[in-house]
Design a protein around this motif. Structure first.
Motif, PDB file in Angstrom:
ATOM      1  N   CYS A 105      35.161  53.491  42.066  1.00 26.91           N
ATOM      2  CA  CYS A 105      34.686  54.796  42.563  1.00 26.91           C
ATOM      3  C   CYS A 105      34.408  55.734  41.394  1.00 26.91           C
ATOM      4  CB  CYS A 105      35.717  55.394  43.508  1.00 26.91           C
ATOM      5  SG  CYS A 105      35.866  54.529  45.081  1.00 26.91           S
ATOM      6  N   THR A 120      39.685  52.192  42.966  1.00 26.98           N
ATOM      7  CA  THR A 120      39.639  53.563  42.464  1.00 26.98           C
ATOM      8  C   THR A 120      38.816  53.638  41.187  1.00 26.98           C
ATOM      9  OG1 THR A 120      41.828  53.983  43.432  1.00 26.98           O
ATOM     10  CG2 THR A 120      41.062  55.492  41.719  1.00 26.98           C
ATOM     11  N   TYR A 139      44.011  48.409  44.850  1.00 25.84           N
ATOM     12  CA  TYR A 139      43.797  49.852  45.007  1.00 25.84           C
ATOM     13  C   TYR A 139      43.304  50.461  43.693  1.00 25.84           C
ATOM     14  CZ  TYR A 139      45.045  54.801  45.326  1.00 25.84           C
ATOM     15  OH  TYR A 139      45.013  56.157  45.290  1.00 25.84           O
ATOM     16  N   ASN A 140      43.957  50.105  42.581  1.00 23.65           N
ATOM     17  CA  ASN A 140      43.554  50.651  41.287  1.00 23.65           C
ATOM     18  C   ASN A 140      42.137  50.208  40.903  1.00 23.65           C
ATOM     19  OD1 ASN A 140      46.013  51.950  40.958  1.00 23.65           O
ATOM     20  ND2 ASN A 140      46.960  50.191  39.946  1.00 23.65           N
TER      21      ASN A 140
END
Length: 614
Positions: A402, A399, A395-396
């Motif tokens: 992005c 992120t 997830y990190n």
């Protein structure tokens, strides 16, 4: 008239037996010689038939494989995305399309294990290759005819240190009448293709020649043999060939649609001499056996035959499934004129039965333990792979990607996504045992992502001995420990930290010590003791179901599941004495050490070859 009655001449039974044995021996020798002659002809015929069958199958496989390569060449040359890429003039668009083209070429190469490289060279300078460099293809591109469907062989060239067969095709626009855009090249590991096609465990390995039909260029095989074939000028499917002092039985296949000739040759003199040698040895052994049998027949005729009949009947009982007879054994009553050898045979047979029962039990027990160990390893590996790609880490990372995308950081995005894809690919493919050097490459990919996320909050240092890189270790055994050091140590620290990854061999005890040390927040002594107890439980209290054990460990100590997972794998591979060692001091740092039996891939291959010979 005087009638003279002649008394029949009598001889001892031993003389009759000798006479019968001599007649029997002469008949057997005559039959053996005749059978040996027939065997020689049959063996020669079988070898030639097998070679012809192998050659036919090899020609069929070669035709199918090269038709596949032709289809791949057409598919790549007329792929719209490839054509757009080599015609692209905008540097930004070309950069964005590069990774997509790399993935496309990589997926195409995965269609066949013998493909070593795929390259595309545009006439305007745009180029791409799986090997990374297209310099070696540029000279070939200049000599390739630019006609629309000119698929052809470009000979042999070294690609990635492998002598590869180069197939080429010009690239044209899909629309009719369009101009020449460039050329694509397909590199084939031709040596491995033909070596893998060789018959396994064959006593006589055939020689394979593979050449182009039009130019007569040898693609694979012995150049001297090919020169002899060209001098003979034979184009029939089967012919004999004289090359030097050897005579070959040759099979020729013309792959006219593909433009290649395939020759498969076997040295006739080699297997003819071997066949004669085997025939002579067979005749010698028959003579020895006949002589030995005659001596035994004269000395122990009646007791031997009767005892053997009794032993044969007992063996039949065992083969019919009478387990009671196998347990009780056999007792042969020979009478007054017994034979010591028969007694020894019966005793040895009884001992063999007892040993067979013991071995059957041992083999059954061993196979049961091996099966349970294999199942544990498989379940542990599945659970391990499920737990390694930490959702928080993923997830990190996404992120961060992005954020980089919004900031237009194209280079950083490519670097991070390449590292992430390498981690995924490495974790699901290949052998479960890898070298330390291979494991460090994926650790560096992981650290590349983390260093991008944390932007200099910690540094990485390596302290590896030269002989540590070749040691074999379980796959993905270092990365979870590095991730644990970052997440539970360095990430929670407010000061800039350091991560040390080191390894060194202990020659006295024969193991490799590998350690991961971080200068993070460390842990209090109570937490350290809790983790040490959890490590002992994970290595000693196993239920036999690795999946269930991992779930229980997850419930008991979720934060340390990565360490417990690694510890379980280590004890399954090497035993409880190779469990993890962990030391930590609060506000100072944490050190985790692995001890691994030192073993290299070369040593493993030598042991495998030795076992195969045995």
């Amino acid at each position: 008239m005087i009638n003279i009655k002649r008394t029949p001449k009598t001889r001892p039974l031993k003389s009759h037996l000798i006479e019968l044995l001599i007649i029997f021996t002469i008949c057997i020798i005559a039959i053996t010689i005749y059978s040996t002659y027939d065997y020689k002809k049959l063996q020669t015929s079988m070898i030639e038939d097998n070679n012809r069958l192998y050659a036919t199958q090899l020609a069929k496989n070669t035709r199918q494989v090269y038709e596949t390569y032709e289809n791949i060449c057409y598919s790549v040359a007329f792929n719209q995305a490839i054509q757009d890429y080599i015609c692209e003039t905008d540097p930004l668009k070309k950069y964005d399309e590069y990774q997509e083209m790399q993935n496309y070429l990589s997926n195409t190469a995965n269609l066949d294990s013998y493909i070593t490289d795929i390259a595309v060279i545009g006439k305007n300078g745009n180029s791409i290759a799986l090997s990374g460099s297209t310099d070696s293809y540029e000279a070939l591109a200049d000599s390739l005819p630019s006609s629309r469907f000119s698929y052809q062989s470009m000979g042999i060239m070294t690609v990635k240190y492998i002598d590869s067969h180069i197939l080429a095709m010009p690239v044209h626009r899909l629309q009719a009448g369009s101009s020449y855009l460039g050329a694509m090249f397909l590199a084939i590991d031709i040596s491995r293709f033909f070596e893998n096609g060789m018959p396994e465990n064959a006593e006589y390995k055939p020689s394979v020649l593979f050449a182009t039909s039009s130019e007569g260029e040898l693609i694979y095989g012995d150049g001297k043999l090919y020169d002899a074939v060209l001098e003979a000028g034979e184009n029939s499917e089967s012919f004999s060939l004289k090359a030097g002092s050897a005579t070959y039985a040759a099979n020729h296949y013309s792959l006219s649609h593909l433009g290649y000739d395939l020759y498969v040759l076997v040295d006739k003199s080699q297997y003819s001499a071997r066949t004669l040698q085997l025939a002579g040895r067979q005749l010698l052994w028959m003579a020895v056996i006949l002589l030995f049998s005659g001596v035994l027949l004269l000395r122990f005729f009646h007791p031997l035959i009767s005892s053997l009949n009794e032993l044969t009947q007992f063996m039949k009982k065992i083969t019919e499934g009478e387990r009671k007879a196998a347990k009780e054994g056999i007792t042969i009553k020979q009478g007054m004129f017994g034979c010591l050898e028969i007694t020894n045979i019966s005793d040895a047979f009884n001992e063999m039965l007892r040993e067979t029962n013991r071995l059957n039990y041992t083999i059954f027990k061993t196979y049961t333990e091996m099966y349970e160990l294999e199942m544990n390893n498989r379940n542990t590996e599945i659970a391990f792979l499920r737990s390694q790609i930490n959702p928080h880490f993923l997830y990190n990372t996404l992120t961060a990607i992005c954020g980089m995308a919004s900031a237009g950081m194209t280079d950083e995005i490519i670097s991070v996504t390449n590292a992430l894809s390498q981690i995924f690919r490495y974790s699901i493919k290949g052998s479960d045992l890898v070298t330390v050097a291979e494991e460090l490459e994926i650790v560096k990919s992981y650290l590349k992502i983390q260093l991008t996320r944390f932007e200099g909050r910690f540094t990485v240092r390596y302290d590896m001995s030269d002989d540590s890189y070749a040691c074999l270790i379980p796959k993905m055994i270092i990365q979870p420990l590095v991730e644990n050091a970052i997440v539970h140590g360095l990430e929670q620290s407010l000061k800039k930290g350091e991560l040390l990854i080191g390894a060194g061999r202990n020659p006295e005890y024969g193991y490799l010590a590998l350690w991961i040390y971080d200068t993070g927040v460390g842990m209090p002594s109570e937490k350290l003791e809790e983790i040490r107890r959890a490590l002992k439980r994970s290595s000693r209290t196993k239920s036999g179901d690795a999946r269930k054990d991992l779930l229980e460990m997850d419930e008991q100590n979720h934060e340390s599941i990565g360490i417990l997972n690694v510890n379980t794998r280590m004890t399954l591979y090497f035993g409880e004495e190779y469990s993890l060692l962990i030391d930590s001091e609060e506000n100072v740092g944490t050190n985790i050490q692995l001890r691994i039996p030192y073993h290299t891939r070369e040593e493993s291959e030598k042991e495998a070859d030795k076992n195969e010979v045995i």
